[in-house]
Design an enzyme around this catalytic site. Structure first.
Site, mmCIF file in Angstrom:
data_model
loop_
_atom_site.group_PDB
_atom_site.id
_atom_site.type_symbol
_atom_site.label_atom_id
_atom_site.label_comp_id
_atom_site.label_asym_id
_atom_site.label_seq_id
_atom_site.Cartn_x
_atom_site.Cartn_y
_atom_site.Cartn_z
ATOM 1 C CB SER A 182 -3.745 -7.337 8.015
ATOM 2 O OG SER A 182 -3.489 -7.236 9.382
ATOM 3 C CD GLU B 57 4.222 -1.081 14.229
ATOM 4 O OE1 GLU B 57 4.503 -0.049 13.602
ATOM 5 O OE2 GLU B 57 3.611 -2.044 13.730
ATOM 6 C CB ALA B 58 0.624 1.837 20.054
ATOM 7 N N PRO C 14 5.276 12.020 6.939
ATOM 8 C CG PRO C 14 6.769 11.749 5.167
ATOM 9 C CD PRO C 14 6.712 12.136 6.611
ATOM 10 C CB SER C 15 0.672 9.022 4.545
ATOM 11 O OG SER C 15 0.203 7.797 4.013
ATOM 12 N N GLY C 16 2.977 6.861 4.054
ATOM 13 C CA GLY C 16 3.699 6.083 3.063
ATOM 14 C C GLY C 16 2.906 5.782 1.817
ATOM 15 C CB THR C 17 -0.214 4.536 1.181
ATOM 16 O OG1 THR C 17 -0.983 5.008 2.305
ATOM 17 C CG2 THR C 17 0.568 3.296 1.583
#
Length: 579
Positions: A81, A404-405, A536-539
């Protein structure tokens, strides 16, 4: 049939993967990556493209199993992406064209992280048994393969094919270099018994666009509209496909910059929707000559879209129109068509075709957009961050709109609603052809075919934006002034363990650690129009902080104060870094 049941056959599968590993190393891809743990999320698996060979091979096996389980074709897209050109990734599209079912993600993680071919084989066989997946010779799987323009894509595509081949009877259909939304559309169309080639995609979009353009009120045609659209293709596949698509369009002048064929630059480097939306500056190859023009930017695989206008005061800054305002424009148009559809010249308003319309956002949506949508009388709901949550919630409505923005989003129409809409359109064609309710029914039917209902699609979204602007008779200025965004700031705080923060209410409230939410509330109360949340970040081990307030200075101050509280509560003091 799965090739390997007894020990000898299991060794054969292990050998199959081992042979692939040798082949991969020959192409400078490495099977064992020390210290790397893969996790399947909204974006699938992503990493440096040179470290993904085995992961993509295993994803090929995973896709074949998913096809066997569902009994339908699935998709496998090789893309990263908006990431840098050196990255790549792999994700699976389910039979409905959406993302792979979340309950398969743990198995995807386990498969990707199996330490050796033998462990990999055992996982596959055990999972197939648990899921009651038939591995007989009579079973077959169909996987549609696609990739973007990244240099590692071709080799990774071969790795995916090798993985698919490990399931006897599996068929890999190479759809070539395509946008991510194109592949999702193809999977959905194929499983609906429709034509599913790229030319069919272009034809459906162009015909739907033409239908909508033909029904624009004459008094609104090009009223206040800058006719030419300048598009930044992110030096990727989206720009190339738009060049093909625009030859089928009438009533719209498009000039595409930053395509991969033009050699103007590197994929996603200083270009693309993600860059424009985050940095709020024009992409490369856009400058003073484009001042005042309506401009749009796609991301690297064309599933995100933002609009912008280069400032007349400073050509290095822009007026940004992000996903929130795209959503608002679409919602306004849909609401107008439903109002018109339910209007009878003889007895005023009546509920001819009731429709439950839902607008789905995340907490990152600007508060001004949420207020605007609620003022329109629309039902607005929040979900956790991630397209998989937005899409699932939007599917609960007759018409579900989500964005999403960052510019990723679409419109979903339920089959029940479309069936009733088609019937009403037919009835109106017989009794009141050419009436405004009849035109409204035709417009909504055309929108359902123009917009990509499988996933966010920058190309279909761009065409719908252009139609709606002309329908409304709006200039870029009209759109920009729809509402004023509240100033915001995003920060991130490094922590020892991101899992220590647990949130609820679509990630807007902290449950643990105890006391942190109270501290956030106390800080937020100090600022007019203040809003703040952390998640929290997912990664990675960071906590993301988002703040809004009446001024940029206030938003910055609120974000910094809350970041300090996060640092204090989690006991890992470090500096904060802006996104």
């Amino acid at each position: 049939m799965f090739r390997h049941f007894d020990r000898k056959q299991q060794r054969e599968l292990a050998g199959c993967e081992a042979n692939h590993i040798i082949c991969a190393k020959r192409h400078q891809f490495f099977f064992f990556v020390s210290g790397v743990t893969f996790s399947y999320g909204t974006a699938g698996f992503r990493a440096d493209g040179l470290k993904l060979s085995s992961t993509v091979f295993r994803a090929g096996v995973l896709a074949a199993l998913r096809s066997l389980k569902t009994g339908y074709a699935v998709g496998l897209m090789i893309t990263a992406s908006h990431n840098p050109i050196t990255d790549n990734g792999i994700k699976i599209a389910d039979p409905d064209g959406g993302m792979m079912a979340q309950d398969w993600e743990p198995f995807a993680d386990a498969l990707a992280n199996a330490p050796d071919p033998q462990s990999f084989v055992k996982l596959v066989l055990h999972f197939a048994k648990e899921e009651n997946i038939s591995l007989s010779r009579e079973s077959s799987a169909v996987i549609l393969l696609g990739r973007d323009t990244r240099p590692t894509g071709e080799s990774l595509l071969e790795a995916a094919k090798q993985g698919i081949k490990c399931i006897i009877g599996s068929v890999a259909l190479d759809m070539g270099i395509v946008t991510t939304p194109q592949l999702h559309w193809m999977v959905r169309s194929k499983n609906m018994g429709m034509k599913a080639s790229e030319s069919d995609y272009f034809m459906q979009l162009s015909e739907s666009f033409r239908c909508l353009m033909d029904m624009i009120p004459k008094e609104m045609t090009v009223k206040g509209i800058v006719t030419q659209l300048m598009v930044d293709g992110a030096n990727g596949v989206g720009g190339d496909k738009l060049e093909q698509l625009k030859t089928l369009l009438t009533g719209l002048q498009i000039q595409v910059k930053n395509t991969s064929k033009q050699g103007e630059g590197i994929l996603n480097e200083g270009v693309g929707a993600d860059y424009v939306q985050k940095e709020k500056v024009p992409p490369r190859c856009f400058g003073p000559n484009d001042i005042g023009l309506r401009c749009a930017s796609l991301d690297g695989d064309a599933d995100r879209l933002v609009y912008f206008r280069i400032s007349k005061i400073n050509s290095s800054s822009i007026d940004l129109v992000d996903g929130d305002k795209i959503l608002s424009l679409f919602a306004l148009f849909i609401k107008a068509q439903l109002h018109c559809l339910n209007k009878s010249e003889s007895d005023g308003l009546r509920n001819v075709l009731p429709a439950r319309v839902g607008v789905v956002q995340t907490a990152y949506a600007n508060g001004a957009s949420t207020d605007y949508l609620k003022q329109l009388g629309l039902e607005v709901v929040l979900t956790p961050t991630g397209v998989k949550y937005l899409h699932k919630k939007a599917a609960e409505y007759d018409i579900g709109i989500y964005f999403e923005a960052n510019g990723h989003g679409t419109i979903l129409f339920s089959e029940y609603f479309l069936s009733n809409l088609q019937k009403m359109g037919n009835d109106l064609a017989s009794s009141n052809a050419g009436s405004e309710p009849h035109k409204a029914a035709l417009r909504l039917l055309a929108v359902s075919k123009l917009i990509n209902q499988a996933v966010g699609d920058a190309l279909s979204g761009l065409l719908l934006v252009e139609v709606v602007l002309q329908y409304m008779g709006w200039s870029m200025q009209n759109w920009i002034e729809l509402y004023d965004d509240l100033p915001s700031r995003q920060l991130k705080v490094k922590v020892a363990d991101r899992t220590a923060v647990i949130t609820t209410n679509a990630e807007t409230k902290v449950v643990q650690p105890f006391g942190l939410q109270q501290a956030i509330d106390a800080e937020t109360a100090k600022y007019h129009q203040g809003r703040c949340f952390v998640r929290p970040s997912g990664t990675e081990d960071i906590i993301r902080v988002y703040a809004e307030a009446f001024s940029q200075e206030a938003a910055d101050s609120l974000a910094r104060s809350v970041s300090q509280h996060v640092d204090h509560f989690l006991g890992f003091r470090t500096s904060q870094k802006s996104d």
